[in-house]
Design a protein around this motif. Structure first.
Motif, PDB file in Angstrom:
ATOM      1  N   GLY A 111     -12.023  24.541 -33.488  1.00  0.00           N
ATOM      2  CA  GLY A 111     -10.597  24.807 -33.606  1.00  0.00           C
ATOM      3  C   GLY A 111      -9.902  24.736 -32.265  1.00  0.00           C
ATOM      4  N   MET A 112      -8.590  24.713 -32.305  1.00  0.00           N
ATOM      5  CA  MET A 112      -7.792  24.739 -31.076  1.00  0.00           C
ATOM      6  C   MET A 112      -6.444  25.370 -31.378  1.00  0.00           C
ATOM      7  N   LYS A 113      -5.872  25.974 -30.356  1.00  0.00           N
ATOM      8  CA  LYS A 113      -4.553  26.568 -30.468  1.00  0.00           C
ATOM      9  C   LYS A 113      -3.680  26.055 -29.336  1.00  0.00           C
ATOM     10  N   LEU A 114      -2.462  25.642 -29.681  1.00  0.00           N
ATOM     11  CA  LEU A 114      -1.476  25.208 -28.697  1.00  0.00           C
ATOM     12  C   LEU A 114      -0.480  26.348 -28.517  1.00  0.00           C
ATOM     13  N   TYR A 115      -0.512  26.958 -27.323  1.00  0.00           N
ATOM     14  CA  TYR A 115       0.398  28.059 -27.001  1.00  0.00           C
ATOM     15  C   TYR A 115       1.604  27.473 -26.261  1.00  0.00           C
ATOM     16  N   PRO A 153       5.795  31.013 -34.501  1.00  0.00           N
ATOM     17  CA  PRO A 153       6.679  29.934 -34.033  1.00  0.00           C
ATOM     18  C   PRO A 153       6.236  29.302 -32.724  1.00  0.00           C
ATOM     19  N   ASP A 154       5.450  30.009 -31.911  1.00  0.00           N
ATOM     20  CA  ASP A 154       5.036  29.492 -30.607  1.00  0.00           C
ATOM     21  C   ASP A 154       3.546  29.203 -30.521  1.00  0.00           C
ATOM     22  N   VAL A 155       2.834  29.235 -31.652  1.00  0.00           N
ATOM     23  CA  VAL A 155       1.399  28.959 -31.648  1.00  0.00           C
ATOM     24  C   VAL A 155       1.072  28.012 -32.797  1.00  0.00           C
ATOM     25  N   THR A 158     -15.974  27.200 -25.165  1.00  0.00           N
ATOM     26  CA  THR A 158     -14.507  27.221 -25.143  1.00  0.00           C
ATOM     27  C   THR A 158     -13.994  26.392 -23.974  1.00  0.00           C
ATOM     28  N   LYS A 159     -12.751  25.975 -24.077  1.00  0.00           N
ATOM     29  CA  LYS A 159     -12.102  25.190 -23.017  1.00  0.00           C
ATOM     30  C   LYS A 159     -10.606  25.457 -23.054  1.00  0.00           C
ATOM     31  N   SER A 160      -9.988  25.482 -21.894  1.00  0.00           N
ATOM     32  CA  SER A 160      -8.548  25.704 -21.799  1.00  0.00           C
ATOM     33  C   SER A 160      -7.953  24.691 -20.821  1.00  0.00           C
ATOM     34  N   VAL A 161      -6.883  24.028 -21.226  1.00  0.00           N
ATOM     35  CA  VAL A 161      -6.208  23.053 -20.366  1.00  0.00           C
ATOM     36  C   VAL A 161      -4.708  23.317 -20.387  1.00  0.00           C
ATOM     37  N   ASN A 162      -4.010  22.802 -19.381  1.00  0.00           N
ATOM     38  CA  ASN A 162      -2.553  22.938 -19.296  1.00  0.00           C
ATOM     39  C   ASN A 162      -1.873  21.901 -20.185  1.00  0.00           C
ATOM     40  N   ARG A 214      -0.450  26.362 -22.710  1.00  0.00           N
ATOM     41  CA  ARG A 214      -1.897  26.212 -22.663  1.00  0.00           C
ATOM     42  C   ARG A 214      -2.419  25.662 -23.989  1.00  0.00           C
ATOM     43  N   LEU A 215      -3.510  24.909 -23.889  1.00  0.00           N
ATOM     44  CA  LEU A 215      -4.243  24.462 -25.063  1.00  0.00           C
ATOM     45  C   LEU A 215      -5.637  25.061 -24.972  1.00  0.00           C
TER      46      LEU A 215
END
Length: 387
Positions: A84-88, A20-22, A113-117, A93-94
């Motif tokens: 791919g990408m995951k929205l948490y 539900p949160d990803v 890999t990359k992570s953004v707010n 975080r993305l």
């Protein structure tokens, strides 16, 4: 099929909401596997053949082997490439990555890999782009990118070749993150609030208390309107030979004349017959609309053949009358000093359309009517749909 905020929601291919949160989006594989396998096999075989010719390793052989190797590398990239990408949602975080698949389900090797707010983004954007592959419009492809947008930048999520899939992802992300959706795919940006993305026209009218009534009938009315008990039938006149139809007919006529001069009458008739019929059929296309509390029906007749499409009332989420801009153009992206000139040209050359949209399909109505008349027809249709 997943549940989001207590409601079942369809999601397009490559999009997953198992938690539900990803929210997860994946790309690569699919049809690219077949193409990549062909390129890799062809390039590898060509390079092997060039290096094993009996004449020895000449400069031409080495160059040919290098050419084959490039094809093999391109094929391997298409065959193994994954992203791919995951929205948490909980962590805000993305996380995105790209790398190689190992040809086994679920096994990948991330290379970058990359992570953004997620707080960097304030809305979801659905747009429309035209990719020209060979510098000509005939070799172009229309795509619908979905992205997260904000003052700090933009992050593209995925793009689709069909509007329905792109709209499905855009709505899913907007509801998942509680962000508004900006849809600019029709040439003008429509703002849709996250809380009401699944709301039909009738539900919106009940919620807002909107009183829908017919506008004043235009003086020079060209359409035929037949009202009934809780229904309205409309016949929209065909567009006729427009500037674009005339240009197309002139082009194929000139090609046919050249063919007649060099090859005789048979190929020239063949060249002009089918394209000419297609252009004339589109110019004389008959359009019938019926709207009532059950939904909207659209029948288009082309050379005596009719096709009817229908959207139920509880699925219609948008109903607008607008001039659809040429592909790839958006007025908001033009300099302010040029916008008025371009808008005047659009109003002169581009005829207005009545556009009805649901999550599953889009109906468009055009014809030889003015913008004022199309707005009047819109008010009649909308009045019946929200009764």
């Amino acid at each position: 099929m997943v549940r989001l905020n207590g409601k079942q929601t369809r999601h397009p291919k490559g999009v997953y909401l198992n938690d539900p949160d990803v929210l997860e989006i994946r790309g690569g594989g699919g049809c690219l596997l077949v193409v990549g396998l062909f390129f890799a096999a062809f390039g590898g075989l060509f390079a092997f053949t060039m290096l094993n010719l009996p004449q020895g390793h000449s400069a031409g052989q080495i160059l040919g082997a290098a050419f084959g190797g490039l094809f093999a590398l391109l094929g391997a990239a298409m065959l193994l490439g994954r992203w791919g990408m995951k929205l948490y949602r909980r962590e805000g975080r993305l996380f995105s990555w790209w790398g190689m698949g190992l040809l086994l389900p679920g096994l990948t090797l991330p290379l970058k890999t990359k992570s953004v707010n997620l707080s960097d983004f304030s809305f979801v954007r659905l747009s429309k782009e035209v990719r020209k592959s060979s510098g000509s419009k005939s070799n172009s492809q229309t795509v619908y990118p979905v992205s997260l947008d904000g003052d700090k930048g933009q992050e593209k999520l995925k793009e689709f070749s069909d509007y329905a899939s792109a709209r499905g992802l855009a709505e899913l992300v907007a509801k998942f993150l509680g962000l508004d959706l900006h849809d600019s795919s029709s040439g003008e940006t429509l703002l849709r609030q996250a809380a009401f993305l699944d709301e039909s026209l009738r539900q919106k009218a009940l919620r807002t208390g909107e009183a829908v009534s017919a506008k004043q009938r235009p003086i020079n009315m060209r359409s035929t309107v037949t009202p009934g008990a809780g229904t309205v039938d409309i016949v929209v006149p065909a567009s006729g030979i427009t500037l674009f139809h005339g240009a197309g007919l002139a082009f194929i006529t000139s090609i046919s004349a050249i063919s007649y001069y060099f090859e005789g009458w048979f190929p020239s008739v063949f060249i002009i017959l089918f394209p000419g019929l297609a252009i004339l059929g589109h110019a004389s296309q008959g359009i019938r609309i019926r709207a009532d509390r059950q939904g909207l029906w659209l029948k288009k007749t082309w050379l005596g053949l009719g096709i009817t499409r229908h959207i139920p009332t509880n699925e219609i989420e948008e109903l607008v009358a607008a001039r659809i801009l040429p592909e790839g153009m958006e007025l908001s992206e033009l300099p302010e000093k040029h916008r008025a000139v371009v808008l005047a040209a659009v109003n002169f050359f581009v005829r207005p359309k009545l556009v009805a949209r649901s999550d599953r399909q889009t109906l468009e109505v055009s014809g030889a009517v003015s913008g004022e008349e199309m707005e009047y027809l819109l008010s009649l249709v909308k009045r019946e749909l929200v009764r």
